[in-house]
Design a protein around this motif. Structure first.
Motif, PDB file in Angstrom:
ATOM      1  N   VAL A   1       0.848  -1.192   0.000  1.00  0.00           N
ATOM      2  CA  VAL A   1       0.000   0.000   0.000  1.00  0.00           C
ATOM      3  C   VAL A   1       0.882   1.239   0.000  1.00  0.00           C
ATOM      4  O   VAL A   1       1.653   1.454   0.943  1.00  0.00           O
ATOM      5  N   PRO A   2       0.833   2.056  -1.021  1.00  0.00           N
ATOM      6  CA  PRO A   2       1.702   3.239  -1.097  1.00  0.00           C
ATOM      7  C   PRO A   2       1.541   4.144   0.126  1.00  0.00           C
ATOM      8  O   PRO A   2       0.433   4.497   0.519  1.00  0.00           O
ATOM      9  N   GLY A   3       2.671   4.480   0.750  1.00  0.00           N
ATOM     10  CA  GLY A   3       2.680   5.401   1.876  1.00  0.00           C
ATOM     11  C   GLY A   3       2.393   4.781   3.219  1.00  0.00           C
ATOM     12  O   GLY A   3       2.565   5.443   4.257  1.00  0.00           O
ATOM     13  N   LEU A   4       1.959   3.510   3.254  1.00  0.00           N
ATOM     14  CA  LEU A   4       1.615   2.903   4.544  1.00  0.00           C
ATOM     15  C   LEU A   4       2.844   2.738   5.437  1.00  0.00           C
ATOM     16  O   LEU A   4       2.746   2.876   6.655  1.00  0.00           O
ATOM     17  N   ASP A   5       3.998   2.469   4.831  1.00  0.00           N
ATOM     18  CA  ASP A   5       5.213   2.300   5.632  1.00  0.00           C
ATOM     19  C   ASP A   5       5.621   3.594   6.334  1.00  0.00           C
ATOM     20  O   ASP A   5       6.342   3.559   7.336  1.00  0.00           O
ATOM     21  N   GLU A   6       5.169   4.731   5.813  1.00  0.00           N
ATOM     22  CA  GLU A   6       5.475   6.011   6.455  1.00  0.00           C
ATOM     23  C   GLU A   6       4.483   6.346   7.569  1.00  0.00           C
ATOM     24  O   GLU A   6       4.718   7.282   8.346  1.00  0.00           O
ATOM     25  N   LYS A   7       3.399   5.589   7.643  1.00  0.00           N
ATOM     26  CA  LYS A   7       2.336   5.897   8.592  1.00  0.00           C
ATOM     27  C   LYS A   7       2.210   4.888   9.725  1.00  0.00           C
ATOM     28  O   LYS A   7       1.733   5.232  10.819  1.00  0.00           O
ATOM     29  N   LEU A   8       2.609   3.637   9.496  1.00  0.00           N
ATOM     30  CA  LEU A   8       2.331   2.592  10.475  1.00  0.00           C
ATOM     31  C   LEU A   8       3.521   1.649  10.621  1.00  0.00           C
ATOM     32  O   LEU A   8       4.028   1.119   9.627  1.00  0.00           O
ATOM     33  N   ASP A   9       3.957   1.455  11.858  1.00  0.00           N
ATOM     34  CA  ASP A   9       5.052   0.528  12.172  1.00  0.00           C
ATOM     35  C   ASP A   9       4.564  -0.542  13.146  1.00  0.00           C
ATOM     36  O   ASP A   9       3.633  -0.316  13.919  1.00  0.00           O
ATOM     37  N   PHE A  10       5.232  -1.680  13.122  1.00  0.00           N
ATOM     38  CA  PHE A  10       5.072  -2.735  14.134  1.00  0.00           C
ATOM     39  C   PHE A  10       6.383  -2.764  14.905  1.00  0.00           C
ATOM     40  O   PHE A  10       7.434  -3.030  14.326  1.00  0.00           O
ATOM     41  N   ARG A  11       6.327  -2.478  16.197  1.00  0.00           N
ATOM     42  CA  ARG A  11       7.562  -2.284  16.955  1.00  0.00           C
ATOM     43  C   ARG A  11       7.632  -3.128  18.210  1.00  0.00           C
ATOM     44  O   ARG A  11       6.625  -3.594  18.743  1.00  0.00           O
ATOM     45  N   LEU A  12       8.851  -3.243  18.696  1.00  0.00           N
ATOM     46  CA  LEU A  12       9.153  -3.884  19.975  1.00  0.00           C
ATOM     47  C   LEU A  12       9.833  -2.873  20.874  1.00  0.00           C
ATOM     48  O   LEU A  12      10.729  -2.140  20.444  1.00  0.00           O
ATOM     49  N   MET A  13       9.395  -2.825  22.136  1.00  0.00           N
ATOM     50  CA  MET A  13      10.101  -2.057  23.156  1.00  0.00           C
ATOM     51  C   MET A  13      10.407  -2.991  24.311  1.00  0.00           C
ATOM     52  O   MET A  13       9.531  -3.762  24.734  1.00  0.00           O
ATOM     53  N   ILE A  14      11.630  -2.965  24.800  1.00  0.00           N
ATOM     54  CA  ILE A  14      12.048  -3.819  25.905  1.00  0.00           C
ATOM     55  C   ILE A  14      12.166  -2.987  27.173  1.00  0.00           C
ATOM     56  O   ILE A  14      12.855  -1.971  27.192  1.00  0.00           O
ATOM     57  N   GLU A  15      11.473  -3.422  28.216  1.00  0.00           N
ATOM     58  CA  GLU A  15      11.527  -2.760  29.510  1.00  0.00           C
ATOM     59  C   GLU A  15      12.718  -3.329  30.286  1.00  0.00           C
ATOM     60  O   GLU A  15      12.705  -4.499  30.661  1.00  0.00           O
ATOM     61  N   PRO A  16      13.769  -2.552  30.511  1.00  0.00           N
ATOM     62  CA  PRO A  16      14.968  -3.094  31.186  1.00  0.00           C
ATOM     63  C   PRO A  16      14.656  -3.556  32.612  1.00  0.00           C
ATOM     64  O   PRO A  16      13.792  -2.990  33.293  1.00  0.00           O
ATOM     65  N   ASN A  17      15.371  -4.596  33.062  1.00  0.00           N
ATOM     66  CA  ASN A  17      15.299  -5.028  34.449  1.00  0.00           C
ATOM     67  C   ASN A  17      16.694  -4.949  35.056  1.00  0.00           C
ATOM     68  O   ASN A  17      17.577  -4.284  34.499  1.00  0.00           O
ATOM     69  N   ASP A  18      16.924  -5.613  36.175  1.00  0.00           N
ATOM     70  CA  ASP A  18      18.228  -5.538  36.838  1.00  0.00           C
ATOM     71  C   ASP A  18      19.348  -6.092  35.967  1.00  0.00           C
ATOM     72  O   ASP A  18      20.512  -5.699  36.103  1.00  0.00           O
ATOM     73  N   ASP A  19      19.009  -7.039  35.080  1.00  0.00           N
ATOM     74  CA  ASP A  19      20.001  -7.620  34.159  1.00  0.00           C
ATOM     75  C   ASP A  19      20.023  -6.901  32.816  1.00  0.00           C
ATOM     76  O   ASP A  19      20.681  -7.356  31.895  1.00  0.00           O
TER      77      ASP A  19
END
Length: 248
Positions: free
Chosen positions: A125-143
């Motif tokens: 879909v033209p332009g969709l990559d500029e509008k929508l991402d699928f992402r990962l965020m990692i919440e750090p712990n003690d390690d």
């Protein structure tokens, strides 16, 4: 495929290398196992399913980027990339099928297909990559990040990021530096939590994030800057977003 034979060989080789030890750990005849979806009784309350989708998605995006460069953006390369990514993930699932404590999971295959399919949609879909991402965020712990066991699943937040920067209406607005997030993560599903009688928690969340690519690397001319900007389409740095739970 010939245009990315070395890239594909590297990806397939990596997944073969990390799964090959399963051949030496009392392998069994290939079997099936129903793992469930997002229920509280499942091992990882569904976070592992999103991990499968994300892996297939990133592989497909990586191969698509190389195909786009090596074929001068030939038609249909998004289909090739998604198909190859799905193939790699099926290969990985085949290794799971010989583990005594695991098995071929159709739930995993479903989410592998969904991840590759989202990449296909995003690049079709033209332009969709500029509008929508699928992402990962990692919440750090003690390690910082716990590799062994299941705790790393508890650190992972998977979400869709809607980017105002991708819409012309926000070209001159400060809102282009913000994003809308919708995602999922789980808590209290480790074995010690369950043994203590703690009820696993499944969180659908929404929130606002900072579009770091737009803020820091939009007009970057350097190779490093461009690469960093690309990475930020797939990975959200911790503490750069505020999320609130819709479900507990």
């Amino acid at each position: 495929m010939k245009a990315i034979k070395w890239e594909f060989a590297a990806v397939a080789g990596y997944y073969t290398a990390i799964n090959a030890p399963k051949l030496l750990k009392d392998p069994q005849w290939p079997s099936f196992q129903s793992e469930g979806w997002f229920g509280r009784s499942t091992n990882n309350v569904g976070v592992d399913k999103l991990a499968h989708a994300y892996s297939a998605y990133v592989i497909s995006e990586l191969l698509y980027g190389r195909l786009k460069r090596n074929t001068n953006d030939a038609p249909g390369i998004e289909i090739t990339a998604a198909a190859l990514a799905s193939g790699v993930m099926l290969w990985t699932e085949a290794f799971d099928s010989i583990e005594p404590t695991s098995g071929w999971s159709w739930e995993d295959v479903t989410f592998n297909t969904m991840g590759a399919g989202f990449s296909l949609l995003r690049n079709s879909v033209p332009g969709l990559d500029e509008k929508l991402d699928f992402r990962l965020m990692i919440e750090p712990n003690d390690d910082i990040y716990t590799i062994s066991g299941k705790e790393h699943f508890q650190q992972q937040r998977y979400f869709l990021a809607l980017k105002p920067a991708g819409f012309e209406a926000f070209d001159n607005s400060p809102l282009r530096y913000l994003e809308l997030h919708l995602g999922y993560h789980g808590d209290d599903f480790l074995l010690e939590d369950r043994a203590a009688g703690i009820v696993p928690k499944r969180h659908i969340f929404v929130g606002l994030g900072i579009n770091l690519r737009e803020l820091l690397f939009k007009d970057s001319k350097s190779t490093v800057g461009k690469a960093a900007g690309e990475v930020l389409d797939y990975f959200q740095l911790p503490y750069t977003a505020v999320h609130t739970h819709l479900t507990d």
